[in-house]
Enzyme design. Structure first.
Site, PDB file in Angstrom:
ATOM      1  N   GLU A   1       0.808  -1.022  -0.178  1.00  0.00           N
ATOM      2  CA  GLU A   1       0.059  -0.418   0.103  1.00  0.00           C
ATOM      3  C   GLU A   1       0.742   1.471  -0.087  1.00  0.00           C
ATOM      4  O   GLU A   1       1.971   1.356   0.760  1.00  0.00           O
ATOM      5  CB  GLU A   1      -0.782   0.312   1.020  1.00  0.00           C
ATOM      6  CG  GLU A   1      -1.516   0.926   1.200  1.00  0.00           C
ATOM      7  CD  GLU A   1      -2.594   1.081   2.675  1.00  0.00           C
ATOM      8  OE1 GLU A   1      -3.819   1.915   2.602  1.00  0.00           O
ATOM      9  OE2 GLU A   1      -2.882   0.698   4.159  1.00  0.00           O
TER      10      GLU A   1
ATOM     11  N   LYS B   1     -10.239   2.442  -1.280  1.00  0.00           N
ATOM     12  CA  LYS B   1     -10.166   1.703  -0.068  1.00  0.00           C
ATOM     13  C   LYS B   1     -11.722   2.080   0.432  1.00  0.00           C
ATOM     14  O   LYS B   1     -12.194   2.796   0.397  1.00  0.00           O
ATOM     15  CB  LYS B   1      -9.776   2.087   0.759  1.00  0.00           C
ATOM     16  CG  LYS B   1      -9.520   1.477   1.934  1.00  0.00           C
ATOM     17  CD  LYS B   1      -7.583   1.947   2.234  1.00  0.00           C
ATOM     18  CE  LYS B   1      -7.658   1.544   3.726  1.00  0.00           C
ATOM     19  NZ  LYS B   1      -6.227   1.539   4.310  1.00  0.00           N
TER      20      LYS B   1
ATOM     21  N   CYS C   1      -5.799  -2.797   2.638  1.00  0.00           N
ATOM     22  CA  CYS C   1      -5.366  -2.562   4.427  1.00  0.00           C
ATOM     23  C   CYS C   1      -6.569  -2.971   5.144  1.00  0.00           C
ATOM     24  O   CYS C   1      -7.069  -4.137   5.525  1.00  0.00           O
ATOM     25  CB  CYS C   1      -4.252  -1.275   5.041  1.00  0.00           C
ATOM     26  SG  CYS C   1      -3.589  -1.711   6.316  1.00  0.00           S
TER      27      CYS C   1
END
Length: 292
Positions: free
Chosen positions: A43, A116, A153
């Site tokens: 990331e 995300k 993540c």
């Protein structure tokens, strides 16, 4: 049989963007030379993890998909090497900014951009200051080497994300990551918990999973973070096929048979025996479900 060779990388990042891109480029080339067909970088590898503190100057790091230097570089590399590359970048879109992942096929074509969905906010992980919550929904992308379900993540902590991607036809789950120490809880080491959570997603959805994390110490102001690496590739029953230590910059490789995994998924019955009619509690924050 439908074997595919997966790769995870892990590296340390600095404020020398040229160096970061060159280092990531070298890791991708090493993975491809080892036979990797789908390669996951960590990331936000273009820079240090700038979310350690809230700094208005870091908002200027965001770029559109077309103007992102890291995106254009690795799109070209995917085409050159004939590999699938999901590329993490700080995306500017109009007046919004997102923590995004552009997925490129083995011919360099842009297949999708995922933004995300789950945005953390803890000391050392000040992401809500920088990113809006993603508006793409969970994405499953058909690539030359299989269907990828890609999160980022914090998404990896939510079983609903992996299950949603599995239900949309994912064959491999992929999670680029930046995780390490907890400045507010210095005695906490979440590395084992982090890995076991994702191993559970692989096992519950019966599909392989790739997680790529960074290593090294990064600091901003009076806050220092130690990123603990331990990147890994899990098989379709959650077993670790390849893993890294907490410090080494490295490439991991593992070959999985997607047809074998699909057959096991069909035979095991966990998708046949699902009861969506009983899962209303997960459709609300308070567990009461959506009112009629």
């Amino acid at each position: 049989m439908r074997p595919v060779t997966l790769a995870a990388t892990q590296m340390a990042c600095s404020w020398d963007i040229d160096e970061n891109i060159a280092k990531a480029d070298a890791l991708v080339r090493k993975a491809a030379a080892g036979g990797a067909q789908v390669i996951l970088l960590q990331e936000l590898f273009e820079t240090p993890y700038f979310c350690i503190t809230q700094d208005y100057n870091h908002l200027e790091l965001a770029h559109s998909l077309d103007d992102s230097r890291v995106v254009s570089h690795f799109r070209a590399l995917a085409k050159e090497l004939g590999v699938v590359l999901p590329v993490s970048f700080f995306e500017e879109a109009g007046l919004a900014r997102f923590n995004s992942l552009a997925i490129f096929d083995a011919d360099g074509s842009h297949l999708a951009t995922y933004r995300k969905s789950h945005i953390p906010q803890f000391p050392g992980y000040e992401e809500k200051f920088y990113f809006s919550a993603g508006d793409t929904g969970f994405r499953v992308v058909e690539t030359k080497f299989g269907r990828l379900g890609c999160g980022i993540c914090w998404d990896q902590w939510f079983p609903e994300a992996s299950r949603a991607m599995a239900l949309q036809g994912a064959e491999v789950l992929m999670f680029p990551t930046a995780i390490g120490s907890e400045p507010a809880v210095p005695d906490l080491d979440s590395a084992g918990h982090w890995r076991r959570t994702m191993q559970g997603h692989a096992a519950a959805n019966i599909m392989p999973l790739v997680a790529s994390n960074r290593v090294g110490t990064e600091a901003a102001g009076n806050v220092a973070m130690e990123f603990y690496g331990t990147s890994f590739i899990a098989g379709y029953t959650g077993e670790i096929l390849a893993d890294a230590d907490r410090e080494e910059e490295t490439v991991l490789l593992a070959t999985v048979d997607l047809d074998e995994a699909a057959q096991y998924r069909r035979n095991w019955g966990v998708f046949r025996d699902r009861r969506p009619d009983l899962y209303g509690a997960v459709s609300s924050l308070d567990g009461r479900g959506i009112s009629a």
